[in-house]
Design an enzyme around this catalytic site. Sequence first.
Site, PDB file in Angstrom:
ATOM      1  N   ASP A 236       0.839  -1.191   0.000  1.00 12.08           N
ATOM      2  CA  ASP A 236       0.000   0.000   0.000  1.00 12.08           C
ATOM      3  C   ASP A 236       0.877   1.245   0.000  1.00 12.08           C
ATOM      4  O   ASP A 236       1.428   1.619   1.020  1.00 12.08           O
ATOM      5  CB  ASP A 236      -0.896  -0.049   1.246  1.00 12.08           C
ATOM      6  CG  ASP A 236      -1.709   1.224   1.428  1.00 12.08           C
ATOM      7  OD1 ASP A 236      -1.873   1.982   0.440  1.00 12.08           O
ATOM      8  OD2 ASP A 236      -2.176   1.456   2.570  1.00 12.08           O
TER       9      ASP A 236
ATOM     10  N   ASN B  38       0.020   4.476  -0.729  1.00  8.00           N
ATOM     11  CA  ASN B  38      -0.533   5.766  -0.290  1.00  8.00           C
ATOM     12  C   ASN B  38      -1.178   5.691   1.098  1.00  8.00           C
ATOM     13  O   ASN B  38      -1.839   6.636   1.532  1.00  8.00           O
ATOM     14  CB  ASN B  38      -1.515   6.325  -1.330  1.00  8.00           C
ATOM     15  CG  ASN B  38      -2.766   5.466  -1.451  1.00  8.00           C
ATOM     16  OD1 ASN B  38      -2.812   4.370  -0.889  1.00  8.00           O
ATOM     17  ND2 ASN B  38      -3.762   5.968  -2.143  1.00  8.00           N
TER      18      ASN B  38
ATOM     19  N   ASP C 243      -3.701   3.976   2.565  1.00  7.40           N
ATOM     20  CA  ASP C 243      -5.137   3.936   2.870  1.00  7.40           C
ATOM     21  C   ASP C 243      -5.583   2.534   3.294  1.00  7.40           C
ATOM     22  O   ASP C 243      -6.773   2.257   3.392  1.00  7.40           O
ATOM     23  CB  ASP C 243      -5.972   4.440   1.676  1.00  7.40           C
ATOM     24  CG  ASP C 243      -5.813   3.549   0.447  1.00  7.40           C
ATOM     25  OD1 ASP C 243      -4.994   2.606   0.484  1.00  7.40           O
ATOM     26  OD2 ASP C 243      -6.509   3.801  -0.555  1.00  7.40           O
TER      27      ASP C 243
ATOM     28  N   ASP D  72      -1.911  -1.174  -3.823  1.00  9.59           N
ATOM     29  CA  ASP D  72      -2.192  -0.431  -5.052  1.00  9.59           C
ATOM     30  C   ASP D  72      -1.076  -0.617  -6.078  1.00  9.59           C
ATOM     31  O   ASP D  72      -0.060  -1.266  -5.806  1.00  9.59           O
ATOM     32  CB  ASP D  72      -2.398   1.057  -4.718  1.00  9.59           C
ATOM     33  CG  ASP D  72      -1.380   1.544  -3.697  1.00  9.59           C
ATOM     34  OD1 ASP D  72      -0.182   1.276  -3.907  1.00  9.59           O
ATOM     35  OD2 ASP D  72      -1.780   2.156  -2.672  1.00  9.59           O
TER      36      ASP D  72
ATOM     37  N   ASP E 179      -5.731 -10.194 -15.556  1.00 10.48           N
ATOM     38  CA  ASP E 179      -6.813 -11.136 -15.274  1.00 10.48           C
ATOM     39  C   ASP E 179      -8.034 -10.691 -16.075  1.00 10.48           C
ATOM     40  O   ASP E 179      -8.396  -9.519 -16.051  1.00 10.48           O
ATOM     41  CB  ASP E 179      -7.124 -11.075 -13.773  1.00 10.48           C
ATOM     42  CG  ASP E 179      -7.645 -12.391 -13.229  1.00 10.48           C
ATOM     43  OD1 ASP E 179      -8.502 -12.994 -13.878  1.00 10.48           O
ATOM     44  OD2 ASP E 179      -7.195 -12.784 -12.133  1.00 10.48           O
TER      45      ASP E 179
ATOM     46  N   ASP F  77     -10.590 -15.994 -16.237  1.00 10.15           N
ATOM     47  CA  ASP F  77     -11.368 -16.481 -15.103  1.00 10.15           C
ATOM     48  C   ASP F  77     -12.446 -17.473 -15.567  1.00 10.15           C
ATOM     49  O   ASP F  77     -13.107 -17.235 -16.581  1.00 10.15           O
ATOM     50  CB  ASP F  77     -12.043 -15.258 -14.444  1.00 10.15           C
ATOM     51  CG  ASP F  77     -12.636 -15.577 -13.097  1.00 10.15           C
ATOM     52  OD1 ASP F  77     -11.895 -16.066 -12.229  1.00 10.15           O
ATOM     53  OD2 ASP F  77     -13.844 -15.332 -12.904  1.00 10.15           O
TER      54      ASP F  77
ATOM     55  N   GLU G  19      -8.420 -20.472 -16.122  1.00  7.94           N
ATOM     56  CA  GLU G  19      -8.887 -21.164 -14.927  1.00  7.94           C
ATOM     57  C   GLU G  19     -10.103 -21.989 -15.328  1.00  7.94           C
ATOM     58  O   GLU G  19     -11.105 -21.437 -15.791  1.00  7.94           O
ATOM     59  CB  GLU G  19      -9.275 -20.165 -13.835  1.00  7.94           C
ATOM     60  CG  GLU G  19      -9.712 -20.886 -12.564  1.00  7.94           C
ATOM     61  CD  GLU G  19     -10.612 -20.030 -11.677  1.00  7.94           C
ATOM     62  OE1 GLU G  19     -10.575 -20.220 -10.466  1.00  7.94           O
ATOM     63  OE2 GLU G  19     -11.359 -19.179 -12.206  1.00  7.94           O
TER      64      GLU G  19
ATOM     65  N   HIS H  67      -5.354 -17.348  -4.875  1.00  4.16           N
ATOM     66  CA  HIS H  67      -6.144 -16.474  -4.007  1.00  4.16           C
ATOM     67  C   HIS H  67      -7.489 -17.074  -3.599  1.00  4.16           C
ATOM     68  O   HIS H  67      -8.297 -16.397  -2.971  1.00  4.16           O
ATOM     69  CB  HIS H  67      -6.387 -15.149  -4.741  1.00  4.16           C
ATOM     70  CG  HIS H  67      -7.202 -15.352  -5.993  1.00  4.16           C
ATOM     71  ND1 HIS H  67      -6.712 -16.015  -7.098  1.00  4.16           N
ATOM     72  CD2 HIS H  67      -8.476 -15.028  -6.301  1.00  4.16           C
ATOM     73  CE1 HIS H  67      -7.640 -16.075  -8.024  1.00  4.16           C
ATOM     74  NE2 HIS H  67      -8.730 -15.478  -7.574  1.00  4.16           N
ATOM     75  N   ASP H  68      -7.772 -18.304  -4.012  1.00  2.00           N
ATOM     76  CA  ASP H  68      -9.051 -18.930  -3.685  1.00  2.00           C
ATOM     77  C   ASP H  68      -8.895 -20.125  -2.757  1.00  2.00           C
ATOM     78  O   ASP H  68      -9.889 -20.764  -2.416  1.00  2.00           O
ATOM     79  CB  ASP H  68      -9.734 -19.455  -4.966  1.00  2.00           C
ATOM     80  CG  ASP H  68     -10.214 -18.348  -5.893  1.00  2.00           C
ATOM     81  OD1 ASP H  68     -10.527 -17.253  -5.390  1.00  2.00           O
ATOM     82  OD2 ASP H  68     -10.280 -18.587  -7.106  1.00  2.00           O
TER      83      ASP H  68
HETATM   84  O1  TEU Z   1     -12.878 -18.594  -9.095  1.00  5.20           O
HETATM   85  C1  TEU Z   1     -13.636 -19.694  -9.443  1.00  5.20           C
HETATM   86  C2  TEU Z   1     -14.309 -20.340  -8.261  1.00  5.20           C
HETATM   87  O2  TEU Z   1     -15.493 -20.368  -8.206  1.00  5.20           O
HETATM   88  C3  TEU Z   1     -13.622 -20.972  -7.122  1.00  5.20           C
HETATM   89  O3  TEU Z   1     -12.296 -21.108  -7.174  1.00  5.20           O
HETATM   90  C4  TEU Z   1     -14.157 -20.324  -5.886  1.00  5.20           C
HETATM   91  O4  TEU Z   1     -13.199 -19.546  -5.272  1.00  5.20           O
HETATM   92  C5  TEU Z   1     -14.631 -21.397  -4.970  1.00  5.20           C
HETATM   93  O5  TEU Z   1     -15.814 -21.881  -5.521  1.00  5.20           O
HETATM   94  C6  TEU Z   1     -14.858 -20.922  -3.553  1.00  5.20           C
HETATM   95  O6  TEU Z   1     -16.085 -20.343  -3.350  1.00  5.20           O
HETATM   96  C7  TEU Z   1     -12.761 -17.481  -9.897  1.00  5.20           C
HETATM   97  C8  TEU Z   1     -11.861 -16.479  -9.211  1.00  5.20           C
HETATM   98  O7  TEU Z   1     -10.584 -17.024  -9.069  1.00  5.20           O
HETATM   99  C9  TEU Z   1     -12.493 -16.110  -7.893  1.00  5.20           C
HETATM  100  O8  TEU Z   1     -11.659 -15.296  -7.114  1.00  5.20           O
HETATM  101  C10 TEU Z   1     -13.791 -15.411  -8.212  1.00  5.20           C
HETATM  102  O9  TEU Z   1     -14.461 -15.133  -7.017  1.00  5.20           O
HETATM  103  C11 TEU Z   1     -14.685 -16.267  -9.097  1.00  5.20           C
HETATM  104  O10 TEU Z   1     -13.995 -16.856 -10.178  1.00  5.20           O
HETATM  105  C12 TEU Z   1     -15.786 -15.429  -9.697  1.00  5.20           C
HETATM  106  O11 TEU Z   1     -15.265 -14.552 -10.630  1.00  5.20           O
HETATM  107 CA    CA Z   2      -3.500   2.228  -1.227  1.00  3.85          CA
END
Ligand code: TEU
Ligand code: CA
Length: 532
Positions: free
Chosen positions: A20, A22, A24, A28, A97, A199, A260, A323-324
């Site tokens: 971050d 700035n 907040d 960013d 993405d 995605d 994905e 991230h999921d």
């Molecule tokens: O994720 C697809 C997805 O549905 C799963 O990996 C989801 O995180 C899992 O079902 C848990 O609930 C992609 C993106 O990577 C994710 O961050 C988004 O939220 C999703 O699509 C919708 O765009």
């Molecule tokens: Ca920031």
Amino acid sequence: MTPWWQSAVIYQIYPRSFYDANGDGIGDLRGIIQKLDYLQRLGVDALWLNPVYPSPMRDFGYDVSDYCGIDPAFGDMADMQALITQAHKRGMKIVMDMVFNHTSHQHPWFKAALENDPHYRDFYIWREPKNTRHKTPNNWRSAFGGSAWRWHHKRQAFYLHSFLPAQPDLNWRNPEVEKAALQILDFWLAKGVNGFRFDVINLLFKDPTLRNNPLRFGGIGRPYEWQQHRHDRNQNETHLFLQRMRRHLDNRGDILSVGEIMYDKYETCATAASFCGQQDELHLTFNFELLHAKFSARALHLALQRWYDALGKNWPSITFSNHDFPRQISRTGRYKQAEKARLLAMLALSAKGTVVLYYGEEIGMQEEPVRKKEIQDPAGQFYWPIYKGRDGCRRPMCWDDSEYGGFSAQRSWLPVSPAAPKRNVLAQQMNPNSLWHFYRSLIALRKEYTCLQTGEITLHPVQHHVLYFTRSLGKQILHIMLNISPRPQSMPYLPNPRDACLLNSRPAAKSLPHELAPYQGVIYQQAQGSQD
Ligand code: TEU
Ligand code: CA
């Protein structure tokens, strides 16, 4: 010429949580720019950014309201342009993405669709009610809970949302949608980006007659998983579109497309592999079996072998976190995590395939779920407590031991890890034996030995919990042995006295000759002319 992405180590950045600049509390683009030297020192070749477009942030950027802009929380287009230029200056590529299955309900397309604008009225998937508006068009469910259909008063019709109601699904059977999407790709290519991560790309087309999905009896987990997604995923038309998109991208240079593919535990990675087609659809897809696999030599061997077999001539991607999903180190169990983290790093960076690392993995950041009242992820809010959401792997990067982990000058959008004072970049950079330095050496080794990048792989049968494989290219032959067990094990490959040990994950561990210490991994280069 091998395409740039084939030998690359890609580093995934969740921009909200990286740095971050700035103050907040939200990461960013300026923050990423300030950390480019850091990333260069680590040695990565490319950065994949999770969405940074304008968004109401109901799903933290996966609900896009303008594909050709930057959300003010992250900066502006000048910052993005500066990031691209500065990354390129350091020899790093940028991967954006792209969320093409759905937009935000705030997107001008959706607003125009509500107004019955002739160009946009069929941009989304609408169904008029049959007799009563209380009956949804079919049994499809949203991944984030409830029916996938939402009644819209203004249009007096239902619209489809595979995720949140604030994420209406686009209608890919309308050729105008495809036209608009390809224009968006061109917009970003003109800015100089080097690739795209798509995605949930296997969701684009749906069954034209919207047939019910068959139920899956004895289903566990979320109701979304209680049905077979036969009619809302994997339609043949998606493959045809991907072929058109591949030609579009290939005409514009050496551009990466990585997809994905959403598939559940009843399917295998063959579903993911199928979206590479005959090297004429996506360049790469993600294999979630590697994220689900148990931390054992047998399970990892099986997942890798299945992946290579399913891909055939298509190129593999290797990734253990995103991230999921709960962070990789926390999936290995509590015992000897420091040693296990090194084994996973060695596996990712020495197996065959394009590597995708997730920010924080290089310092061994843990999965750290937040308290109920701190939950930000809409999936976690909906399903708590059966599913606590994805915040645990999205906490701010830990840079140093200062109050907010060196991430921000103030309280961040998700709480900084309580481990930050001990586990942070600065501390690990000062300790030559740290995980950070281990990652750096591995990435450097991969650069030095072409066979680690593009060489063939042979996975040997697992004996005594040792994952053993060989990489080879021309005369270069490397033997990689990972002891995924808490006991010493004998080496399946007996190094020749002239073989060089290129890397040892536990240099201080004592072991007998030709024996691996618990959770020890080694890489040997076979001396030229020596026998196996
Ligand atoms: O994720 C697809 C997805 O549905 C799963 O990996 C989801 O995180 C899992 O079902 C848990 O609930 C992609 C993106 O990577 C994710 O961050 C988004 O939220 C999703 O699509 C919708 O765009
Ligand atoms: Ca920031």
